[in-house]
Enzyme design. Sequence first.
Site, mmCIF file in Angstrom:
data_model
loop_
_atom_site.group_PDB
_atom_site.id
_atom_site.type_symbol
_atom_site.label_atom_id
_atom_site.label_comp_id
_atom_site.label_asym_id
_atom_site.label_seq_id
_atom_site.Cartn_x
_atom_site.Cartn_y
_atom_site.Cartn_z
ATOM 1 N N LYS A 19 -49.655 -30.831 -18.972
ATOM 2 C CA LYS A 19 -50.083 -29.955 -17.864
ATOM 3 C C LYS A 19 -49.440 -28.584 -18.014
ATOM 4 O O LYS A 19 -48.409 -28.430 -18.673
ATOM 5 C CB LYS A 19 -49.728 -30.552 -16.496
ATOM 6 C CG LYS A 19 -48.224 -30.753 -16.210
ATOM 7 C CD LYS A 19 -47.517 -29.539 -15.633
ATOM 8 C CE LYS A 19 -46.025 -29.781 -15.416
ATOM 9 N NZ LYS A 19 -45.178 -28.631 -15.321
ATOM 10 N N VAL A 44 -41.377 -31.039 -26.384
ATOM 11 C CA VAL A 44 -40.415 -31.797 -25.555
ATOM 12 C C VAL A 44 -39.508 -30.821 -24.783
ATOM 13 O O VAL A 44 -39.125 -29.773 -25.315
ATOM 14 C CB VAL A 44 -39.576 -32.728 -26.457
ATOM 15 C CG1 VAL A 44 -38.483 -33.443 -25.665
ATOM 16 C CG2 VAL A 44 -40.483 -33.749 -27.141
ATOM 17 N N ALA A 68 -40.119 -28.887 -22.260
ATOM 18 C CA ALA A 68 -40.862 -27.633 -22.385
ATOM 19 C C ALA A 68 -41.553 -27.199 -21.103
ATOM 20 O O ALA A 68 -42.224 -26.174 -21.079
ATOM 21 C CB ALA A 68 -41.903 -27.800 -23.483
ATOM 22 N N GLY A 69 -41.468 -28.003 -20.038
ATOM 23 C CA GLY A 69 -42.172 -27.652 -18.794
ATOM 24 C C GLY A 69 -43.631 -28.062 -18.823
ATOM 25 O O GLY A 69 -44.462 -27.512 -18.107
ATOM 26 N N ALA A 124 -44.545 -31.546 -18.747
ATOM 27 C CA ALA A 124 -44.609 -32.934 -18.264
ATOM 28 C C ALA A 124 -44.835 -33.948 -19.379
ATOM 29 O O ALA A 124 -45.492 -34.964 -19.163
ATOM 30 C CB ALA A 124 -45.671 -33.081 -17.167
ATOM 31 N N GLY A 125 -44.275 -33.677 -20.543
ATOM 32 C CA GLY A 125 -44.474 -34.560 -21.698
ATOM 33 C C GLY A 125 -44.053 -35.999 -21.432
ATOM 34 O O GLY A 125 -44.800 -36.942 -21.707
ATOM 35 N N SER A 175 -43.450 -37.390 -18.428
ATOM 36 C CA SER A 175 -44.169 -37.927 -17.261
ATOM 37 C C SER A 175 -45.561 -38.426 -17.635
ATOM 38 O O SER A 175 -46.019 -39.463 -17.157
ATOM 39 C CB SER A 175 -44.319 -36.834 -16.187
ATOM 40 O OG SER A 175 -43.060 -36.343 -15.812
ATOM 41 N N ASP A 189 -43.501 -35.810 -11.147
ATOM 42 C CA ASP A 189 -44.752 -35.351 -11.780
ATOM 43 C C ASP A 189 -45.648 -36.505 -12.251
ATOM 44 O O ASP A 189 -46.780 -36.272 -12.677
ATOM 45 C CB ASP A 189 -44.443 -34.501 -13.029
ATOM 46 C CG ASP A 189 -44.062 -33.073 -12.682
ATOM 47 O OD1 ASP A 189 -44.248 -32.667 -11.520
ATOM 48 O OD2 ASP A 189 -43.581 -32.363 -13.587
HETATM 49 P P1 ATP Z 1 -41.362 -31.573 -16.916
HETATM 50 O O1 ATP Z 1 -42.430 -30.543 -17.126
HETATM 51 O O2 ATP Z 1 -41.853 -32.806 -16.173
HETATM 52 O O3 ATP Z 1 -40.065 -31.033 -16.433
HETATM 53 P P2 ATP Z 1 -40.533 -31.436 -19.606
HETATM 54 O O4 ATP Z 1 -41.685 -31.056 -20.481
HETATM 55 O O5 ATP Z 1 -39.650 -30.291 -19.184
HETATM 56 O O6 ATP Z 1 -41.060 -32.191 -18.360
HETATM 57 P P3 ATP Z 1 -39.966 -33.749 -21.181
HETATM 58 O O7 ATP Z 1 -40.714 -33.368 -22.412
HETATM 59 O O8 ATP Z 1 -40.544 -34.803 -20.336
HETATM 60 O O9 ATP Z 1 -39.612 -32.459 -20.302
HETATM 61 O O10 ATP Z 1 -38.492 -34.164 -21.683
HETATM 62 C C1 ATP Z 1 -37.341 -34.048 -20.891
HETATM 63 C C2 ATP Z 1 -36.251 -34.956 -21.462
HETATM 64 O O11 ATP Z 1 -36.648 -36.313 -21.292
HETATM 65 C C3 ATP Z 1 -36.027 -34.754 -22.946
HETATM 66 O O12 ATP Z 1 -34.707 -34.314 -23.112
HETATM 67 C C4 ATP Z 1 -36.236 -36.111 -23.607
HETATM 68 O O13 ATP Z 1 -35.164 -36.501 -24.431
HETATM 69 C C5 ATP Z 1 -36.350 -37.101 -22.447
HETATM 70 N N1 ATP Z 1 -37.468 -38.064 -22.626
HETATM 71 C C6 ATP Z 1 -37.454 -39.342 -22.244
HETATM 72 N N2 ATP Z 1 -38.631 -39.946 -22.508
HETATM 73 C C7 ATP Z 1 -39.430 -39.017 -23.070
HETATM 74 C C8 ATP Z 1 -40.775 -39.033 -23.548
HETATM 75 N N3 ATP Z 1 -41.517 -40.152 -23.524
HETATM 76 N N4 ATP Z 1 -41.285 -37.883 -24.032
HETATM 77 C C9 ATP Z 1 -40.534 -36.746 -24.033
HETATM 78 N N5 ATP Z 1 -39.260 -36.684 -23.607
HETATM 79 C C10 ATP Z 1 -38.698 -37.806 -23.120
#
Ligand code: ATP
Length: 297
Positions: free
Chosen positions: A11, A96, A98-99, A101-102, A104, A137
Site C-alpha cells: 500500500k 522492507v 519502508a512504509g 505495509a510489507g 502486514s 494495518d
Molecule cells: P508499515 O508500513 O506497516 O509500517 P513497513 O513497510 O514500515 O510496514 P515492514 O516491511 O512490515 O515495515 O517491516 C518492519 C519490520 O518487521 C522489519 O524490520 C522486519 O524485520 C519485520 N518483519 C517481520 N515479518 C516481516 C515480513 N513478513 N515482511 C517484512 N518484514 C517483516
Amino acid sequence: MNVIHIKALAKINLGLDVTGTREDGYHLVRMIMQTIDLFDWVTIRKSRYNKISLTTNLNFLPTDEHNIAYKAAALLKQDFPQIGGVELRIHKCIPVAAGMAGGSTNAAAVLFGMNKIYHLGISQRRLMEYALTLGADVPYCLMRGTALAEGIGEKLTRLLPMPDCYILVAKPPVSVSTKLVYQALDACGELEHPPIDAQLDDLKRQDLCALCAHMGNVLEQVTVPMHPEITRIKQLMQEHGAITAMMSGSGPTVFGIFSEEGQAVAAKGYIRTSGLARQVYVTRPFNVKNKQINEDQ
Ligand code: ATP
C-alpha cells in the site's frame, strides 16, 4: 486443495494525518490508503509435520514467531487444532521497513489463505478481528483497494477507486522504524496537517489533479529531517513529470504520481542513475473488483 499462492499487495498512503493519541499510547490517524500492484508471493502449503515452518528469499528476515506471517499462522493454529502442519514460503519484492505495509500484507495473506485451504469457515468480520490483533494495518491489507482508515487504522471506510495513473515507487537504502517515527512525532511542536477531507471530496469527484494537490503526510515532518535524500527523490520525480511526489507511511519510500507511463519509466531511470534509490518500480493502483485477495492456485 493442498497449496495456495497469494499475491500480498503493498500500500501507499495518499494522505496521512495523526489527530491525537489514545490513552494506551496508540496514535489516532486519518489515512487515505491505496493498494498498489507491487506484491510479495505468499505460498501456503499443508504439511504432515504438526508445526509451522517459514522460508523467505531474504536472509535477514526472521523465520520464527518474530515474522508477522508466522504469527498469523500461529494465531489460527491455536484456535483451530485441525490445522496440523503449515509450510509458509514468502518471496519478498515489497521493500522492507519502508512504509508500504510489507509485513502486514503478508499476515493478511496468511489469514485469508489458511481460512481457505483448511476450510475454517471464518467470517470476514472475524478475520478482520484476527487481523487487528496482529497489527493496525492488517485489517486494511485484507480489505484492499482505496479506503479511509481512522481510529488506529482499523476503522475502514471503502472509497471510490483512485483514478488510474502510474505510480513510481523509490525506496532509498535506509530503513525506518515506524515506532521511532511516531515517538519522535510526539516530541514535535506545531505540525502542518494534510487536508484529508478535501481528498475525500476529490475522490468523490474522481479528480486526480486535485487529489494530488491535496496530498500530504504529517510524518514527513519527522522522517525527512533524518533522511534528506527523501526530498531529493521527490524533487527528481517532480522535475521528471510527476504530478506530485510524497513519502509513504513512516517512510522512507517515496512515490510519484504520473499520468503518462513513458514519463514514469524515464523518471525511474533518472532515479536509478542518481544512486539515491536502488529499489525503484513503476506500478499502478490496484482496485478491488470481485475478489478479496488475488490468488493463483
Ligand atoms: P508499515 O508500513 O506497516 O509500517 P513497513 O513497510 O514500515 O510496514 P515492514 O516491511 O512490515 O515495515 O517491516 C518492519 C519490520 O518487521 C522489519 O524490520 C522486519 O524485520 C519485520 N518483519 C517481520 N515479518 C516481516 C515480513 N513478513 N515482511 C517484512 N518484514 C517483516
